[in-house]
Motif scaffolding. Structure first.
Motif, PDB file in Angstrom:
ATOM      1  N   LEU A  98       0.792  -1.223   0.000  1.00  0.00           N
ATOM      2  CA  LEU A  98       0.000   0.000   0.000  1.00  0.00           C
ATOM      3  C   LEU A  98       0.829   1.280   0.000  1.00  0.00           C
ATOM      4  N   LYS A  99       1.996   1.238   0.622  1.00  0.00           N
ATOM      5  CA  LYS A  99       2.655   2.476   1.060  1.00  0.00           C
ATOM      6  C   LYS A  99       3.028   3.444  -0.057  1.00  0.00           C
ATOM      7  N   ASP A 100       3.316   2.944  -1.255  1.00  0.00           N
ATOM      8  CA  ASP A 100       3.735   3.860  -2.320  1.00  0.00           C
ATOM      9  C   ASP A 100       2.584   4.721  -2.832  1.00  0.00           C
ATOM     10  N   SER A 101       1.372   4.206  -2.719  1.00  0.00           N
ATOM     11  CA  SER A 101       0.227   4.942  -3.282  1.00  0.00           C
ATOM     12  C   SER A 101      -0.803   5.327  -2.228  1.00  0.00           C
ATOM     13  N   THR A 102      -0.522   4.987  -0.956  1.00  0.00           N
ATOM     14  CA  THR A 102      -1.557   5.120   0.067  1.00  0.00           C
ATOM     15  C   THR A 102      -1.006   5.742   1.341  1.00  0.00           C
ATOM     16  N   THR A 103      -1.716   6.716   1.867  1.00  0.00           N
ATOM     17  CA  THR A 103      -1.408   7.241   3.198  1.00  0.00           C
ATOM     18  C   THR A 103      -2.007   6.295   4.227  1.00  0.00           C
TER      19      THR A 103
END
Length: 471
Positions: free
Chosen positions: A30-35
């Motif tokens: 998730l981390k690259d596209s999601t807060t």
């Protein structure tokens, strides 16, 4: 800094959610596209290791779990009792009713129990009555509290709310607030044994289950939930065992925990005091059986207590066998007085992986640790005899629980049916581990979706807004 297109809010009511989801590769996907946002009753420090491990900054807010009002609570408990009655009849398994706690601390609780049981018995006769009680419960939450949560969600603007533990009723107001804001709510089902126990305390748009077996259970016990709302993803708690970077050498493991590297290690994993009140006696049986045979020269027992067990019941046996039994306590921290304020350190994940990798087998009373060890093709021995010390507890009840029907006709574990046979059975398992419990991996495949290492990516795909949308 570039704004990320997605925002997922994790509701984490206890430490198991930290281990199973926030330490897992769900965050990596998730981390690259999601807060990543977290609301939790645990302190911010509980998530520091998550930030360090994944190289992220978590948007953390403290969440005080809402206290349920008397009207809502009576409706909830009445529906729960009704579901237990119904479920026990559906599958012809009276042990399901053991999940009802009939104890009362005072006359008010006693009266409340009488009311809820009476209403639950009435509701169990017609499924629409159960649904009505659950609607009453949902509509009886304090509206001011729900409105405040709405305001917090409106300020945060998450795309998805992810609940890591569906058994906590205090999270229902967040679900209500999210529904009012048209925010997708996803809930994981905490464990493979939960659905028959009527422990679905929140209402979500999608539910994540471990396997097709659990998906079928959802349809049986909760027919109002559409099949497409129950998504088979597996569970990340088993993914850690495929991460080879977590495994340390046998010599390093022995040095770290003061073990004898020349001996074979057996793991005894304890449970909480309610589920298995005689675990200290079973550990004593292991020690006495080994000491009475030649096994004493070649094996060492590693004892791992349950993170939920704060008792001193093992003190005597550990004191009596300091060389044979080595206790390695779970790496959990507690910022309160009970299980709810307990959370794991990242080191505990590494400890579990290395226990399963380096030990020859695991012994316990009906623990999920059988599956952890099966991943490395290690056998599990289940104790299946009683101790006179607990006349009101019967080990047979444990193995009659509904989730153990998944291994019907499977040779999945080694059954220890008497203390007198324990030493001999250990000798056989150590000598020929592949000749016993030969269907342990078949059972594992029934319990959890394979491949195990695909679980995090499957969960992440559900949480990303574009993947599963509200109808």
């Amino acid at each position: 800094m570039k704004t990320k297109p997605n925002k997922v809010l994790f509701l984490v009511p206890d430490g198991v959610g930290v281990r199973n989801y926030l330490y897992s590769d769900v965050i990596e996907h998730l981390k690259d596209s999601t807060t990543i946002c977290v609301w939790s009753a645990l302190p911010k420090v509980a998530f520091d290791a998550v930030e360090q491990w994944h190289g992220i900054a978590i948007d953390y807010q403290f969440l005080a779990l809402q206290k349920q009002g008397i009207r809502s609570k009576i409706a909830t408990e009445s529906a729960t009792y009704a579901r237990l009655l119904r479920n026990a009849q559906l599958v012809n398994n009276p042990t399901i009713l053991s999940n009802w706690n009939d104890s009362s601390a005072n006359w008010k609780q006693y009266l409340q129990k009488r009311i809820t049981k009476s209403m639950g018995f009435w509701a169990s006769k017609k499924y629409s009555r159960i649904l009505w009680l659950e609607k009453v419960s949902m509509n009886s939450w304090n509206d001011t509290a729900v409105t405040r949560l709405e305001q917090r969600l409106e300020a945060l603007q998450p795309d998805t709310v992810f609940i890591t533990h569906q058994r906590v009723a205090g999270l229902m107001p967040v679900c209500i607030a999210a529904q009012r804001q048209n925010i997708k709510v996803v809930s994981a089902i905490y464990s493979w044994d939960n659905l028959p126990k009527a422990r679905l305390a929140v209402q979500a748009d999608f539910y994540l289950v471990w396997s097709n077996y659990m998906k079928n259970e959802m349809q049986l016990y909760y027919p109002e939930i559409l099949p497409e709302k129950s998504v088979v993803t597996g569970t990340p708690q088993f993914e850690f065992y495929s991460q080879k970077n977590r495994i340390i050498s046998r010599e390093a493991f022995a040095a770290r925990y003061n073990l004898d590297a020349s001996k074979k290690w057996l793991c005894f994993s304890g449970d909480d005091t309610i589920t298995s009140p005689n675990d200290d006696l079973y550990l004593k049986d292991i020690a006495e059986s080994i000491q009475a045979t030649s096994l004493s020269a070649s094996v060492q027992v590693i004892f791992r207590r349950s993170p939920a067990d704060f008792s001193n019941r093992y003190d005597v046996v550990l004191s009596d066998y300091p060389t044979l039994i080595k206790a390695i306590d779970p790496f959990w921290k507690n910022f309160g007085t009970g299980w709810g304020s307990n959370f794991p350190q990242l080191e505990d994940v590494t400890l579990l992986v290395n226990l399963a990798f380096h030990c020859e087998l695991v012994l316990n009373v009906g623990s999920t640790m059988a599956h952890d060890f099966a991943i490395y093709d290690k056998p599990c021995c289940y104790f299946k005899y009683n101790h006179a010390a607990s006349p009101h507890w019967n080990v047979e009840t444990i193995y009659n629980f509904q989730h153990f029907r998944t291994m019907k006709n499977l040779d999945a574990v080694v059954w220890i049916t008497a203390k007198e046979t324990l030493a001999k059975q250990l000798e056989v398992v150590l000598l020929r581990p592949n000749a016993v419990a030969i269907e342990r991996k078949v059972w594992l495949q029934t319990i959890v979706q394979h491949p195990l290492e695909a679980s995090s990516s499957s969960i992440a795909s559900v949480l990303i807004p574009s993947k599963l949308v509200l109808a």
